[in-house]
Design a protein around this motif. Structure first.
Motif, PDB file in Angstrom:
ATOM      1  N   GLY A 187       0.782  -1.222   0.000  1.00 27.76           N
ATOM      2  CA  GLY A 187       0.000   0.000   0.000  1.00 27.76           C
ATOM      3  C   GLY A 187       0.819   1.280   0.000  1.00 27.76           C
ATOM      4  N   GLU A 188       2.144   1.192   0.008  1.00 17.18           N
ATOM      5  CA  GLU A 188       2.969   2.402   0.009  1.00 17.18           C
ATOM      6  C   GLU A 188       3.001   3.006  -1.392  1.00 17.18           C
ATOM      7  N   SER A 189       3.015   4.350  -1.441  1.00 14.52           N
ATOM      8  CA  SER A 189       2.974   5.023  -2.726  1.00 14.52           C
ATOM      9  C   SER A 189       3.782   6.317  -2.686  1.00 14.52           C
ATOM     10  N   PHE A 190       4.302   6.699  -3.836  1.00 15.89           N
ATOM     11  CA  PHE A 190       5.055   7.938  -4.006  1.00 15.89           C
ATOM     12  C   PHE A 190       4.517   8.644  -5.236  1.00 15.89           C
ATOM     13  N   THR A 191       4.325   9.963  -5.151  1.00 19.24           N
ATOM     14  CA  THR A 191       3.891  10.765  -6.289  1.00 19.24           C
ATOM     15  C   THR A 191       4.682  12.061  -6.315  1.00 19.24           C
ATOM     16  N   THR A 192       5.068  12.477  -7.509  1.00 17.90           N
ATOM     17  CA  THR A 192       5.714  13.772  -7.684  1.00 17.90           C
ATOM     18  C   THR A 192       5.225  14.389  -8.985  1.00 17.90           C
ATOM     19  N   GLU A 193       5.229  15.710  -9.041  1.00 21.32           N
ATOM     20  CA  GLU A 193       4.946  16.436 -10.271  1.00 21.32           C
ATOM     21  C   GLU A 193       6.234  17.109 -10.707  1.00 21.32           C
ATOM     22  N   GLU A 194       6.590  16.925 -11.972  1.00 16.81           N
ATOM     23  CA  GLU A 194       7.849  17.430 -12.487  1.00 16.81           C
ATOM     24  C   GLU A 194       7.644  18.085 -13.850  1.00 16.81           C
ATOM     25  N   THR A 195       8.576  18.954 -14.219  1.00 20.89           N
ATOM     26  CA  THR A 195       8.558  19.592 -15.526  1.00 20.89           C
ATOM     27  C   THR A 195       9.330  18.722 -16.512  1.00 20.89           C
ATOM     28  N   TYR A 196       8.696  18.438 -17.641  1.00 20.76           N
ATOM     29  CA  TYR A 196       9.317  17.651 -18.699  1.00 20.76           C
ATOM     30  C   TYR A 196       8.866  18.208 -20.035  1.00 20.76           C
ATOM     31  N   SER A 197       9.811  18.461 -20.942  1.00 23.87           N
ATOM     32  CA  SER A 197       9.449  19.085 -22.213  1.00 23.87           C
ATOM     33  C   SER A 197       9.872  18.273 -23.433  1.00 23.87           C
ATOM     34  N   GLY A 198      10.046  16.963 -23.272  1.00 20.68           N
ATOM     35  CA  GLY A 198      10.401  16.112 -24.410  1.00 20.68           C
ATOM     36  C   GLY A 198       9.246  15.987 -25.390  1.00 20.68           C
ATOM     37  N   PRO A 199       9.493  15.388 -26.540  1.00 21.73           N
ATOM     38  CA  PRO A 199       8.478  15.289 -27.588  1.00 21.73           C
ATOM     39  C   PRO A 199       7.359  14.280 -27.314  1.00 21.73           C
ATOM     40  N   ALA A 200       7.530  13.389 -26.341  1.00 24.58           N
ATOM     41  CA  ALA A 200       6.533  12.353 -26.005  1.00 24.58           C
ATOM     42  C   ALA A 200       6.221  11.471 -27.207  1.00 24.58           C
ATOM     43  N   SER A 201       7.249  11.166 -27.999  1.00 21.72           N
ATOM     44  CA  SER A 201       7.035  10.422 -29.237  1.00 21.72           C
ATOM     45  C   SER A 201       7.011   8.915 -29.064  1.00 21.72           C
ATOM     46  N   THR A 202       7.526   8.393 -27.931  1.00 22.58           N
ATOM     47  CA  THR A 202       7.472   6.955 -27.693  1.00 22.58           C
ATOM     48  C   THR A 202       7.005   6.690 -26.261  1.00 22.58           C
ATOM     49  N   ALA A 203       6.455   5.507 -26.055  1.00 20.17           N
ATOM     50  CA  ALA A 203       6.087   5.037 -24.715  1.00 20.17           C
ATOM     51  C   ALA A 203       6.640   3.631 -24.590  1.00 20.17           C
ATOM     52  N   GLU A 204       7.203   3.289 -23.405  1.00 19.02           N
ATOM     53  CA  GLU A 204       7.858   2.000 -23.287  1.00 19.02           C
ATOM     54  C   GLU A 204       7.658   1.357 -21.924  1.00 19.02           C
ATOM     55  N   TRP A 205       7.751   0.025 -21.933  1.00 20.22           N
ATOM     56  CA  TRP A 205       7.716  -0.848 -20.757  1.00 20.22           C
ATOM     57  C   TRP A 205       8.910  -1.765 -20.907  1.00 20.22           C
ATOM     58  N   ILE A 206       9.885  -1.682 -19.979  1.00 17.43           N
ATOM     59  CA  ILE A 206      11.170  -2.340 -20.183  1.00 17.43           C
ATOM     60  C   ILE A 206      11.623  -3.118 -18.956  1.00 17.43           C
ATOM     61  N   VAL A 207      12.245  -4.277 -19.181  1.00 21.89           N
ATOM     62  CA  VAL A 207      13.017  -5.009 -18.180  1.00 21.89           C
ATOM     63  C   VAL A 207      14.431  -5.020 -18.732  1.00 21.89           C
ATOM     64  N   GLU A 208      15.362  -4.460 -17.964  1.00 17.82           N
ATOM     65  CA  GLU A 208      16.707  -4.221 -18.456  1.00 17.82           C
ATOM     66  C   GLU A 208      17.741  -4.944 -17.581  1.00 17.82           C
ATOM     67  N   ALA A 209      18.710  -5.558 -18.215  1.00 18.67           N
ATOM     68  CA  ALA A 209      19.825  -6.196 -17.514  1.00 18.67           C
ATOM     69  C   ALA A 209      21.008  -5.239 -17.571  1.00 18.67           C
ATOM     70  N   LEU A 210      21.358  -4.674 -16.426  1.00 20.92           N
ATOM     71  CA  LEU A 210      22.453  -3.714 -16.366  1.00 20.92           C
ATOM     72  C   LEU A 210      23.695  -4.381 -15.816  1.00 20.92           C
ATOM     73  N   THR A 211      24.845  -3.934 -16.228  1.00 21.10           N
ATOM     74  CA  THR A 211      26.095  -4.321 -15.592  1.00 21.10           C
ATOM     75  C   THR A 211      26.735  -3.035 -15.117  1.00 21.10           C
ATOM     76  N   VAL A 212      26.988  -2.960 -13.813  1.00 17.76           N
ATOM     77  CA  VAL A 212      27.522  -1.739 -13.204  1.00 17.76           C
ATOM     78  C   VAL A 212      29.023  -1.868 -13.111  1.00 17.76           C
TER      79      VAL A 212
END
Length: 172
Positions: free
Chosen positions: A147-172
């Protein structure tokens, strides 16, 4: 058969092909470190994803980590991106052997960690990014299990040309 049955076990590698709906205009993209879905034909005003949080396998090398996220503009090839999700990293010092850290990010800034939501393996997490108006965007990350939740409002001015859902394997 008059004898007792003997239980047998089999193992198989499965592959699930994902096909675009008839009439869709997206183009499949290949990557060496992520899997997911990118819709290319914006502009988009929102993206939402709900994830079941996995757990890393015991013995995963310390340099390996995974990230699960949704975003706007991650597939357009430039430096515009608003996204949120969580990272999972090996941590031998923790009770579970790994750490799960929620975050949000707007490029070119780095990730901002969300310390008010405690995610555990097995939880279900929903991430939503939506345009409120003009360049004002809302980012919400909710652990549906606790039930924990976080919300923020932020300024963003990108073109909004793509939307994505990703699972990424990172190597640090």
């Amino acid at each position: 058969d008059s004898t007792s049955p003997t239980r047998l076990t089999a193992t198989a590698m499965l592959s699930i092909p994902v096909f675009l709906p008839s009439g869709a205009t997206s183009t499949p993209l290949d990557s060496s470190n992520w899997s997911g879905y990118i819709e290319l034909n914006g502009p988009f005003s929102e993206v939402t994803g709900t994830f079941s949080v996995p757990s890393l396998l015991a013995g995963t090398p310390r340099a390996d980590q995974m990230s699960v996220w949704v975003g706007i503009d991650g597939g357009n090839g430039d430096d515009s991106l608003i996204q949120a999700g969580f990272n999972e990293s090996p941590s031998p010092g923790s009770a579970t052997g790994f750490v799960i850290q929620p975050w949000w990010e707007i490029l070119p800034s780095s990730e901002t960690y969300i310390n008010s939501v405690d995610i555990e393996a097995g939880d279900t997490v929903t991430v939503a990014i939506n345009q409120i108006s003009g360049t004002q965007w809302g980012i919400t990350l909710t652990d549906n299990t606790n039930g924990e939740s976080f919300t923020t409002e932020e300024t963003y001015s990108g073109p909004a040309s793509t939307a994505e859902w990703i699972v990424e394997a990172l190597t640090v």
